[in-house]
Design a protein around this motif. Structure first.
Motif: not given
Lengths: 432, 263
Positions: A250-252, A387, A407, B66, B69, B104, B108-109, B154-155, B158-161
């Motif tokens: 989910k983080g991807h 997003m 930022m 950042p 997102r 994350n 992942n990215e 969260c990351y 949920r994000g990476n279990e």
């Protein structure tokens, strides 16, 4: 004979209308951008079996899940009975499958118990919505129509099940009285309870049995064509929707190839950009910028509100509601779809998903925590739409909250989101 | 070289040496004073168990999380491609991160943009070291029987279990681990993610970190354990608002581990 003709005509008309509606839905989903969701079929089947068939994620809320299970099982299994009803209707037979004997009795008995389960489930659901007034069924997006939609569906299911059971009871009584045409068939463990309430003369019983039979089947056909206008489409679309689930962590978050092309060309002059389909814009302003999967999800959403109930922004009083994101997307898609069919092409109508449906305040309140994605019982991802809208606001319009622009410029110039010098980055090693 | 003897990749390369693992410190870990203490504790743990590691030092750059997102994919990819060039230049294979957001993004990215590394979060390394018997929770502060509640970032969650590693680290201390009502996959965000840390919240009736800290305080903890520098900031702000600084500490899993081992 006239009955058979009327029934055949009604059936044909209802099915034709349903096909026409399904085509519209398919066309509307196709308004979205392409996305590859056909890889790893075994993982996809697994997701569908667990999440849609197995109702795995429903059980995060056990009580609602149990009631839903009654309705779900009832819906799936009683549909077998629909086949018999249709054949009886077309050929004027009475319980055409009764030749199966004891097995038939077992089936009808099971259907009756399931019908009772559906009935009970729907009654409790109605009470949860209208008497207990559970918080997740309210909210700004739960305007009169979505509330009415939910109540209509539940009432329709209650009426259908009541008709089904009353029909069986009358049939049973006619069988006991030895009425011609009503051959002995089936077992009636639940509708048997209704026997004392029914009259004893054959003609009134036939009247009741026929009325309930017609009410039930016409009800089902009307319901079939009500689906495309209602939130109830999930009974069909939950299956493809879970099959095409996102299989990544989910983080991807998606990597934008159109951006990669430009950035790589910028950093490396020798880089030859890949030929990718012309991108009209970065991110999404309207529904045609979203993917077909986002749009399929909008149709699949049954507005249960589990996403909104766990959304940190929503529970602290912000405008954002993930359920509203899905409902807005669907409303806008239907609007655009209808216009496309009317004008034969996608034309500007001076409106868009962002601003006319979903406000900036909503999209900027999201913490991208994935709670909504985790909560959805059918793997809908409202975060992806949020997003895409942010991407449009930032990359096409440069319209982010001012402090986010600060930022960005820090990241760009100092390599950190705060205004510290890159050269000071390792100063921490000298501290205590 | 410096007091903690933390080598940079560049220094190692100049000596013709390599590191087994790169410690990706992250922006918060580099600049935020509170997070710097966590960074140093992670280094102490790495030293203690004798892992050959290095940092990028001034060559490290924001992962771009950042920006991504917040919807700035351009900036994210610029950062990512720059970082990948540096990482590949040092032939980095394995990375440990202090921040779930860096974790994350790198894990992942970056692969989508050509950066392939084995990435672990520091809580995963700590769990692994405990499992291997290299960290024993001896020789330091005792956490036996102390009430600790763990906040899932969260990351990481949920994000990476990654739910078990941080909890295993706490369980090994013989501490009394008490869960909040919303934990693991149902964990409530601290309010910082999605670039919220860098902006004012939209108007509402409450701040998210207040909601979370109230839930944490319901468990009557002595320590709220965190595993993310952003969560750390939000939770500490929440504690201040509730005026509970004297009763409840917010500590990172790395800090607790370092203390328990007398580092």
């Amino acid at each position: 004979m006239i009955g058979q003709l009327i029934f055949g005509t009604l059936l044909l008309a209802a099915v034709a209308l349903a096909i026409c509606n399904a085509r519209k839905i398919f066309q509307n989903i196709r308004l979205g951008r392409d996305e590859r969701r056909f890889d790893h079929p075994s993982k996809r089947w697994r997701a569908m079996l667990l999440v849609a068939f197995g109702q795995k994620k429903m059980f995060k809320r056990p009580f609602a899940a149990l009631l839903h299970l009654f309705v779900y099982l009832g819906f799936c299994i009683i549909n077998i009975e629909m086949l018999e009803i249709v054949i009886d209707g077309l050929f004027g037979t009475h319980r055409v499958f009764s030749g199966l004997g004891a097995f038939y009795a077992l089936l009808i008995g099971a259907f009756e118990w399931l019908a009772l389960g559906v009935l009970a489930g729907c009654i409790v659901f109605l009470m949860r919505r209208n008497i207990a007034r559970i918080r997740r069924f309210s909210g700004t997006e739960m305007t009169p129509w979505p509330r009415t939609d939910a109540n209509l569906i539940l009432t329709a299911e209650i009426l259908l099940m009541a008709a089904f059971l009353t029909m069986n009871a009358a049939d049973h009584n006619l069988q006991l009285l030895g009425a011609p045409h009503y051959t002995q068939a089936g077992a009636f463990p639940v509708s048997g309870w209704l026997l004392p309430l029914l009259p004893d003369d054959v003609s009134s019983l036939i009247g009741i049995e026929r009325f309930c039979w017609w009410f039930h089947i016409i009800g089902v056909l009307v319901f079939l064509n009500y689906l495309p206008y209602s939130k109830h489409l999930h009974i069909v679309l939950a299956f493809p929707n879970t099959y095409f689930s996102n299989l990544n962590p989910k983080g991807h978050f998606t990597t934008m190839e159109s951006v990669a092309n430009e950035v790589k060309a910028m950093l490396d002059p020798t880089y030859t950009p890949m030929a990718i389909a012309a991108t009209l814009r970065f991110g999404a302003k309207d529904i045609s910028d979203l993917t077909w999967k986002n749009l399929l999800e909008a149709y699949t959403c049954t507005e249960c509100g589990r996403c909104t109930a766990v959304c940190p922004a929503n529970m602290t009083g912000k405008l954002l509601s993930p359920r509203k994101i899905m409902m807005d997307t669907r409303d806008r898609m239907v609007e655009v779809g209808n216009k496309v069919r009317k004008n034969k092409e996608l034309t500007e109508d001076g409106k868009s998903l962002l601003d006319d449906y979903i406000t900036r305040e909503e999209i900027w309140a999201c913490t991208t925590c994935n709670a909504c994605v985790e909560a959805c019982p059918v793997n809908i991802n409202p975060l992806e739409i949020i997003m895409e809208l942010r991407r449009y606001a930032v990359m096409e319009e440069s319209q982010a909250p001012a402090s986010l622009h600060a930022m960005f410029s820090n990241v760009e110039n100092n390599g950190a989101p705060w205004k510290y010098a890159q050269a000071d980055r390792a100063n921490w090693v000298d501290g205590n | 070289m410096n007091e903690l003897n933390i080598p940079t990749m560049a220094e190692l390369m100049a000596k013709g040496e390599t590191a087994d693992i790169l410690f990706w410190v992250g922006c918060a870990g580099s600049f935020d004073e509170r997070a710097q203490r966590i960074t140093r504790d992670i280094c102490k743990i790495l030293h203690h168990v004798g892992i050959k590691y290095a940092i990028l030092g001034t060559e490290e750059n924001c992962t771009g999380d950042p920006a991504k997102r917040a919807g700035n994919e351009f900036l994210f990819q610029m950062q990512a491609l720059m970082n990948i060039q540096i990482l590949d230049g040092y032939e980095v294979k394995k990375i440990i991160t202090a921040c779930p957001h860096c974790f994350n993004t790198l894990k992942n990215e970056y692969p989508d943009l050509g950066g392939h590394y084995e990435v672990i979060h520091h809580t995963q390394l700590i769990q692994q070291l405990i499992d291997e018997g290299k960290l024993k929770a001896e020789g330091g502060e005792s956490f036996k029987g102390r009430r600790i509640t763990y906040h899932d970032p969260c990351y990481l969650g949920r994000g990476n279990e990654v739910y078990e590693a941080p909890r295993k680290a706490l369980e090994s201390l013989d501490a009394q681990l008490v869960e909040m009502k919303r934990c693991r996959s149902n964990g409530l965000c601290c309010g910082a993610g999605g670039a919220q840390l860098f902006k004012e919240p939209e108007k509402g009736k409450k701040d998210i970190n207040t909601e979370r800290i109230e839930e944490a305080l319901e468990t009557q903890p002595e320590i709220i354990a965190a595993a993310c520098p952003f969560c750390m900031t939000m939770l500490r702000d929440g504690i201040k608002i509730k005026e509970k600084e004297q009763d409840v500490q917010v500590l990172d899993i790395a800090e607790i581990t370092a203390r328990a081992n007398g580092l």
